[in-house]
Scaffold this motif. Structure first.
Motif, PDB file in Angstrom:
ATOM      1  N   ASP A  99     111.882  17.575  92.912  1.00  0.00           N
ATOM      2  CA  ASP A  99     110.957  16.781  92.229  1.00  0.00           C
ATOM      3  C   ASP A  99     110.727  15.442  93.358  1.00  0.00           C
ATOM      4  O   ASP A  99     109.570  15.434  93.592  1.00  0.00           O
ATOM      5  N   GLY A 104     118.340  10.613  99.235  1.00  0.00           N
ATOM      6  CA  GLY A 104     118.401  11.673 100.095  1.00  0.00           C
ATOM      7  C   GLY A 104     119.892  12.446 100.081  1.00  0.00           C
ATOM      8  O   GLY A 104     120.070  13.521 100.513  1.00  0.00           O
ATOM      9  N   PHE A 151     110.643   3.486  89.720  1.00  0.00           N
ATOM     10  CA  PHE A 151     111.227   4.600  89.276  1.00  0.00           C
ATOM     11  C   PHE A 151     109.932   5.147  88.411  1.00  0.00           C
ATOM     12  O   PHE A 151     109.118   4.439  87.713  1.00  0.00           O
ATOM     13  N   VAL A 152     109.779   6.503  88.594  1.00  0.00           N
ATOM     14  CA  VAL A 152     108.708   7.240  88.202  1.00  0.00           C
ATOM     15  C   VAL A 152     109.275   8.439  87.102  1.00  0.00           C
ATOM     16  O   VAL A 152     110.413   8.884  87.303  1.00  0.00           O
TER      17      VAL A 152
END
Ligand code: IMP
Ligand code: MG
Length: 178
Positions: A99, A104, A151-152
């Motif tokens: 997503d 990382g 933030f999504v």
């Protein structure tokens, strides 16, 4: 903490159009190969479902899940599988479907774990790249969108398991914040 949904960052139409482009590139690059899509649960499930249906090449799919990192108290200190793949990866052309790549750390660890199983190749298709947040370098062979450091949620992405069902991607703000 309470949150409120912020503005739409990527509409359902934006996402659909970009997935069509990604699928074209993947279909071109993997023609005649032994493509195994490895969907990282849970956040990538909706992306995987749309991506695989837009491909023009044969593929198989499997699912893995990683524990969230940030568990500094764990003796390993590294993300581990909470669900490993069910099929052998030996000799396969594995395409990880994720997503979002943030620091990382999760994807670097996942690539390492997958390499131990002797795949022919491993590449990454990530819908979102929060590039500013990167702490460890990792190639993203197929990237949907580079997004700002916010933030999504939506389109599979959650906060506390909520908002995964939204057809679009929106920012999320703690209530009371600007
Ligand atoms: P990384 O190891 O920091 O790259 O973290 C990747 C994981 O953190 C993703 O697979 C998501 O599960 C989660 N994550 C990072 N940023 C966001 C976000 O903005 N919304 C929802 N989940 C996120
Ligand atoms: Mg994830």
């Amino acid at each position: 903490m309470a949150y409120r949904l912020g503005p739409t960052l990527l509409s359902a139409a934006d996402i659909r159009a970009r997935i069509r482009e990604l699928a074209q590139a993947i279909s071109r690059d993997y023609a005649g190969r032994d493509l195994l899509l490895l969907c990282v649960l849970k956040g990538a499930a909706i992306f995987w479902a749309d991506l695989c249906r837009a491909l023009h090449v044969p593929c198989q799919s499997d699912f893995v899940a990683m524990e969230s990192y940030g568990d500094a108290t764990s003796p390993l200190g590294k993300p581990r599988f909470t669900k490993a793949s069910d099929v052998s990866l030996a000799g396969r052309d594995v395409l990880i479907v994720e997503d979002i790549i943030d620091t990382g750390h999760t994807i670097v660890r996942l690539r390492g774990l997958l390499q131990e199983q002797g795949p022919r190749s491993v590449a990454l298709c990530a819908l979102l790249d929060k590039a500013e947040r990167r702490e460890v370098r990792t190639p993203i062979e197929y990237c949907g969108f580079v997004i700002p450091n916010a933030f999504v949620v939506g389109y599979g992405l959650d906060v506390a398991q909520q908002y995964r069902h939204l057809p679009h991607i929106a920012t999320l703000h703690p209530v009371g914040s600007a």
